[in-house]
Every structure is written in C-alpha cells, then in structure tokens.
Write a protein that holds these residues in place. Structure first.
Motif, mmCIF file in Angstrom:
data_model
loop_
_atom_site.group_PDB
_atom_site.id
_atom_site.type_symbol
_atom_site.label_atom_id
_atom_site.label_comp_id
_atom_site.label_asym_id
_atom_site.label_seq_id
_atom_site.Cartn_x
_atom_site.Cartn_y
_atom_site.Cartn_z
ATOM 1 N N GLU A 348 0.809 -1.220 0.000
ATOM 2 C CA GLU A 348 0.000 0.000 0.000
ATOM 3 C C GLU A 348 0.847 1.277 0.000
ATOM 4 O O GLU A 348 0.303 2.373 -0.155
ATOM 5 C CB GLU A 348 -0.934 0.002 1.217
ATOM 6 C CG GLU A 348 -1.946 -1.142 1.207
ATOM 7 C CD GLU A 348 -2.862 -1.106 2.423
ATOM 8 O OE1 GLU A 348 -2.545 -0.355 3.371
ATOM 9 O OE2 GLU A 348 -3.888 -1.817 2.420
ATOM 10 N N THR A 349 2.146 1.145 0.180
ATOM 11 C CA THR A 349 3.006 2.323 0.365
ATOM 12 C C THR A 349 2.931 3.300 -0.807
ATOM 13 O O THR A 349 2.705 4.508 -0.618
ATOM 14 C CB THR A 349 4.463 1.883 0.586
ATOM 15 O OG1 THR A 349 4.554 1.174 1.827
ATOM 16 C CG2 THR A 349 5.405 3.088 0.622
ATOM 17 N N LEU A 350 3.150 2.815 -2.019
ATOM 18 C CA LEU A 350 3.257 3.723 -3.172
ATOM 19 C C LEU A 350 1.955 4.472 -3.421
ATOM 20 O O LEU A 350 1.974 5.620 -3.898
ATOM 21 C CB LEU A 350 3.678 2.950 -4.416
ATOM 22 C CG LEU A 350 5.081 2.323 -4.347
ATOM 23 C CD1 LEU A 350 5.398 1.589 -5.645
ATOM 24 C CD2 LEU A 350 6.146 3.378 -4.072
ATOM 25 N N GLY A 351 0.836 3.865 -3.103
ATOM 26 C CA GLY A 351 -0.452 4.531 -3.292
ATOM 27 C C GLY A 351 -0.660 5.713 -2.367
ATOM 28 O O GLY A 351 -1.556 6.538 -2.598
ATOM 29 N N LYS A 352 0.158 5.839 -1.345
ATOM 30 C CA LYS A 352 0.054 6.946 -0.388
ATOM 31 C C LYS A 352 1.002 8.097 -0.704
ATOM 32 O O LYS A 352 1.006 9.100 0.001
ATOM 33 C CB LYS A 352 0.355 6.442 1.026
ATOM 34 C CG LYS A 352 -0.549 5.317 1.504
ATOM 35 C CD LYS A 352 -0.063 4.801 2.862
ATOM 36 C CE LYS A 352 -0.859 3.609 3.332
ATOM 37 N NZ LYS A 352 -0.313 3.060 4.605
ATOM 38 N N ILE A 353 1.822 7.937 -1.746
ATOM 39 C CA ILE A 353 2.860 8.926 -2.046
ATOM 40 C C ILE A 353 2.514 9.656 -3.336
ATOM 41 O O ILE A 353 2.298 9.031 -4.378
ATOM 42 C CB ILE A 353 4.239 8.256 -2.185
ATOM 43 C CG1 ILE A 353 4.598 7.487 -0.906
ATOM 44 C CG2 ILE A 353 5.312 9.306 -2.484
ATOM 45 C CD1 ILE A 353 5.841 6.639 -1.031
ATOM 46 N N GLU A 354 2.492 10.963 -3.277
ATOM 47 C CA GLU A 354 2.250 11.782 -4.458
ATOM 48 C C GLU A 354 3.583 12.162 -5.095
ATOM 49 O O GLU A 354 4.446 12.747 -4.444
ATOM 50 C CB GLU A 354 1.484 13.048 -4.080
ATOM 51 C CG GLU A 354 1.126 13.932 -5.281
ATOM 52 C CD GLU A 354 0.314 15.142 -4.872
ATOM 53 O OE1 GLU A 354 0.183 16.059 -5.695
ATOM 54 O OE2 GLU A 354 -0.178 15.175 -3.720
ATOM 55 N N GLY A 355 3.755 11.793 -6.364
ATOM 56 C CA GLY A 355 4.976 12.163 -7.086
ATOM 57 C C GLY A 355 6.198 11.379 -6.661
ATOM 58 O O GLY A 355 7.288 11.943 -6.532
ATOM 59 N N VAL A 356 6.056 10.067 -6.487
ATOM 60 C CA VAL A 356 7.174 9.277 -5.988
ATOM 61 C C VAL A 356 8.357 9.284 -6.951
ATOM 62 O O VAL A 356 9.520 9.310 -6.526
ATOM 63 C CB VAL A 356 6.728 7.832 -5.679
ATOM 64 C CG1 VAL A 356 6.306 7.092 -6.955
ATOM 65 C CG2 VAL A 356 7.836 7.073 -4.959
ATOM 66 N N ASP A 357 8.105 9.280 -8.272
ATOM 67 C CA ASP A 357 9.214 9.277 -9.231
ATOM 68 C C ASP A 357 10.054 10.549 -9.115
ATOM 69 O O ASP A 357 11.290 10.498 -9.126
ATOM 70 C CB ASP A 357 8.686 9.124 -10.661
ATOM 71 C CG ASP A 357 8.084 7.755 -10.905
ATOM 72 O OD1 ASP A 357 8.586 6.772 -10.315
ATOM 73 O OD2 ASP A 357 7.114 7.655 -11.680
ATOM 74 N N ALA A 358 9.386 11.691 -8.985
ATOM 75 C CA ALA A 358 10.101 12.952 -8.841
ATOM 76 C C ALA A 358 10.867 13.011 -7.523
ATOM 77 O O ALA A 358 11.996 13.519 -7.464
ATOM 78 C CB ALA A 358 9.132 14.129 -8.934
ATOM 79 N N ASP A 364 14.916 12.220 -2.523
ATOM 80 C CA ASP A 364 14.097 12.709 -1.410
ATOM 81 C C ASP A 364 13.254 11.578 -0.833
ATOM 82 O O ASP A 364 12.047 11.707 -0.637
ATOM 83 C CB ASP A 364 13.205 13.850 -1.887
ATOM 84 C CG ASP A 364 12.906 14.857 -0.780
ATOM 85 O OD1 ASP A 364 13.364 14.632 0.350
ATOM 86 O OD2 ASP A 364 12.229 15.855 -1.063
ATOM 87 N N SER A 365 13.919 10.463 -0.515
ATOM 88 C CA SER A 365 13.200 9.294 -0.025
ATOM 89 C C SER A 365 12.575 9.533 1.342
ATOM 90 O O SER A 365 11.530 8.946 1.663
ATOM 91 C CB SER A 365 14.139 8.080 0.039
ATOM 92 O OG SER A 365 15.311 8.379 0.774
ATOM 93 N N TYR A 366 13.173 10.389 2.150
ATOM 94 C CA TYR A 366 12.604 10.683 3.476
ATOM 95 C C TYR A 366 11.216 11.304 3.330
ATOM 96 O O TYR A 366 10.260 10.894 3.997
ATOM 97 C CB TYR A 366 13.541 11.617 4.235
ATOM 98 C CG TYR A 366 13.133 11.900 5.670
ATOM 99 C CD1 TYR A 366 13.642 11.134 6.713
ATOM 100 C CD2 TYR A 366 12.254 12.936 5.980
ATOM 101 C CE1 TYR A 366 13.278 11.390 8.035
ATOM 102 C CE2 TYR A 366 11.888 13.201 7.294
ATOM 103 C CZ TYR A 366 12.406 12.428 8.318
ATOM 104 O OH TYR A 366 12.042 12.679 9.616
ATOM 105 N N ALA A 367 11.103 12.305 2.445
ATOM 106 C CA ALA A 367 9.810 12.960 2.243
ATOM 107 C C ALA A 367 8.785 11.981 1.697
ATOM 108 O O ALA A 367 7.607 12.011 2.084
ATOM 109 C CB ALA A 367 9.968 14.151 1.308
ATOM 110 N N ALA A 368 9.207 11.091 0.795
ATOM 111 C CA ALA A 368 8.279 10.123 0.220
ATOM 112 C C ALA A 368 7.741 9.173 1.281
ATOM 113 O O ALA A 368 6.533 8.949 1.391
ATOM 114 C CB ALA A 368 8.974 9.344 -0.897
ATOM 115 N N LEU A 369 8.642 8.610 2.071
ATOM 116 C CA LEU A 369 8.213 7.662 3.095
ATOM 117 C C LEU A 369 7.430 8.347 4.210
ATOM 118 O O LEU A 369 6.533 7.742 4.818
ATOM 119 C CB LEU A 369 9.425 6.926 3.669
ATOM 120 C CG LEU A 369 10.077 5.914 2.726
ATOM 121 C CD1 LEU A 369 11.385 5.406 3.293
ATOM 122 C CD2 LEU A 369 9.131 4.751 2.435
#
Length: 395
Positions: A348-358, A364-369
């Motif tokens: 479910e992680t990726l569905g909670k992150i807006e703009g993960v590729d950018a 900026d993995s800290y902001a994504a997680l």
C-alpha cells in the motif's frame, strides 16, 4: 502471522540484538591483558567501554561517540562528535585521543566500531578539518563503497590506517572490533586505526579521478596526496573481531524460523540492489544484510536504506505482488543525515505517495516515506553492523 509489519520489526530487532556491543566485548575480554588505558571509538563506543570497565574498573577510559549515542558513563570521559560529516568536536576528540595514547604507561585496549572514521578527524600534514570535511561530503555523494571511501580517508588522516598504533608506540595495543563493513575487512572498519592502510596515496588519487572528483577536492588535498612519502612499517597489534553483519543476519534467520537467506551481501547501487532482492525473495520470509550505495543526483533528504525500501516497493509493484511487507534499515538506527533508521514498506506504500518518481529523482526518499507513514524510527541503537533487511511475502 497476524501482523507482518510487527513480525518484520521483531526479526530486525533480533539482528540488532545479536550485535549488542556490551555482550560482544564481555565475551572477548578473557583474551585481553589488563590495560593501562582504554580508548573506545565509534557509534557503539559507549556500550563497549561500559563492558570493559566492568572487568577493568579504575582504568582510565576515553570514549568518543556520535551525538545520538551520547551519555554519561561512570569511570570514563565521554566526548561526542559529528557523524557522518566530521566537525570541530571530532577534531578536539582526536587530539585528546592522541595525547592519551602518547601518555600511556602500559598496554592499551582499543574498542573500535563503525562511525569512528568520521568521529576522529585528525588532518594529516598541512590539511585542515575543512579540507577533510569537503572530501567527506564529496565521497558520500559519489556512490563509492565504504572500502574506497576509507582508503581515501586514511591517506588524509593522522590516526586512520594504523596511525593509532604510531601514537601508542611503544605500548602494545589490543583492539576489539565491531564490524560495520561487509566482508569484515579490519583495515576498513572505522578506517583501520589499529590496522595497516588499505592502499596508497596513488590509489587514493586513482579513486578520486575515476568518478571525476579530483578537480573538486581542495587544492591542499591534491598537494598532500601527490607529495606523500612512502609508507613505513607499523607497530604490531592484536585485532579481534567481536561482531559483524553476517552474525546479525544469522540471528535474524534464527528468529524467523523457516526462511530464505540471501547468501551474498547486498551491495552496490540501490536500484540494482532492489532488483536483486526481489529476484531472490521467496514466498514466506527472506532476510539479508549488506550495505548499498546511492549516487546523489538531487538535493533531497534521505539515506540508502530509505531509498532502497522505496525502490523495492516499486519493483514489487512492477512484478504484480499484492501482499507483502519489507523492512530495510541501518542497524545503528540512523540512515544518512536523518532521524530515520530506514523504511518499512508494503503493497500500500506507493499509493500513499504523491509524485514518488520525482521524489526519488531528487533523492528525497525521506519525504516520500513520510507521506506514506512508512519511515522506520528506532532511535540510536548503540551498535553498528551495517544494514539489515526482511521481506515477508504472501503473494
């Protein structure tokens, strides 16, 4: 298994506990002659020193550790310094260590753990702390493995690469070493203060030229490396390994029970490592250890474990996995210049992150997680044996 995320944490914690510095030192002290001085350096220094002082109460003891692992210790002088980037407190601690070594009137017990390289910056020759800090920042962002970074650091230091032994001479040195280096090369752990150097000044020059760093290091560093004298023999020392990444992976496997162990350490670029982990992960539980690298292409905030966790999530999605959990973290409880140990991700992680590729493109993995609520926060663990990973996969 009612809560796979909790189970992944339990297995990871078993690996951390297997690297307990207090127990590791206690188990090794029967082979150590009574010292006249104890010097403990690294992220695990305080707990290693505590164990030694139980046996050798009253012996002068100097501890140098990072701010996150700081704390008073009866019978010891505890100094704190910056990590991963050296600072003035580290330079002062290095001077205190060298003074103590030169003043010692008998055998010396050295307690060495990961992080010691940055914590004891003793610039060689005419170099300054600013010179060393500049090089360190370049190395951290260049995607070099720890061995290459330490080879270069040794050539710029008065304590690394056996320099500790030169200051201690003629007193004998016994070192108990907790390894954060994959393969347990003693010359690479904390840049080998009680072991001979990994390489030469010319090899350091070659490494800096390969990723095109040579023109970016300070002029004084280039001059120092080009003018370096040939190495001379070092005094002997007794170096004893008391803990390692491999031992912690074995402990995780035991805690997991029926599981698959990725037999080779997971190393190299995080993108390649994510593919390898997903290629080798089996249904059920898979565990591994290692230490990856990240090439910094952006100005975001994160660490190799956080980025690896995100890339594993992306690999799992691409492969159509629908029910899985992965924990990837540093055994020391700190990943890069952040307060997170790593990431605890699932389907479910990726569905909670807006703009993960950018975010990934900007490192900026800290902001994504953080968006996903999937940062693993453990606080400092008091030990350091590189990185550990757990995958629990149902489908």
């Amino acid at each position: 298994m009612n809560d796979p995320r909790a189970e992944a944490c339990r297995i990871f914690n078993a690996g951390v506990q297997a690297a307990d510095p207090f127990a590791a030192v206690q188990a090794a002290l029967d082979d150590v002659p009574p010292p006249a001085l104890i010097v403990a350096v690294g992220k695990a220094a305080r707990l290693m020193a505590k164990a030694a002082l139980v046996r050798f109460a009253g012996v002068p003891c100097l501890v140098v550790t990072n701010y996150e692992n700081a704390g008073d210790l009866d019978g010891a002088l505890v100094l704190t310094a910056g990590h991963p980037v050296p600072d003035e407190n580290g330079a002062a601690a290095a001077r205190a260590v060298m003074d103590a070594l030169r003043a010692a009137q008998g055998p010396i017990l050295a307690l060495i753990s990961g992080g010691g390289s940055a914590l004891l910056p003793a610039p060689a020759g005419d170099l300054t702390l600013a010179d060393k800090a500049a090089v360190n920042e370049l190395l951290l962002g260049a995607g070099m493995d720890i061995r290459a970074m330490n080879l270069i650091r040794q050539q710029l230091s008065d304590l690394k690469g056996g320099g500790f032994l030169r200051h201690a001479a003629p007193q004998p040195v016994t070192a108990l070493i907790l390894s954060d280096v994959i393969g347990d090369d003693l010359s690479a752990i904390a840049s080998g203060p009680t072991v001979g150097p990994i390489g030469t000044a010319q090899e350091a020059i070659d490494l800096l030229q390969d990723p095109d760093l040579w023109d970016r290091v300070p002029d004084a560093v280039r001059a120092h490396l080009m003018d370096a004298s040939p190495p001379v023999p070092l005094p002997d020392a007794v170096n004893i390994l008391v803990g390692s990444n491999a031992q912690s992976v074995a402990a995780m496997a035991k805690a997991a029970g029926d599981c698959h162990v990725i037999s080779s350490p997971v190393e190299g670029d995080v993108a390649d490592a994510a593919r390898l982990i997903c290629d080798q992960s089996q249904l059920g539980i898979t565990v591994w250890g290692g230490e990856t690298t990240v090439v910094l292409r952006g100005n975001g905030r994160g660490g190799r474990n956080q980025e690896l966790a995100l890339r594993i999530a992306m690999q799992a999605r691409a492969r159509g996995w629908t029910d899985w959990v992965c924990l990837q973290a540093g055994s020391d409880g700190r990943d890069g210049p952040t307060d997170a140990a790593g990431g605890l991700v699932d389907h479910e992680t990726l569905g909670k992150i807006e703009g993960v590729d950018a975010l990934l493109a900007n490192n900026d993995s800290y902001a994504a997680l953080k968006q996903a609520g999937d940062l693993l926060m453990t606080a400092a663990t008091g030990t350091n044996v590189a990185d550990l990973g757990v995958m629990i996969r149902k489908t």
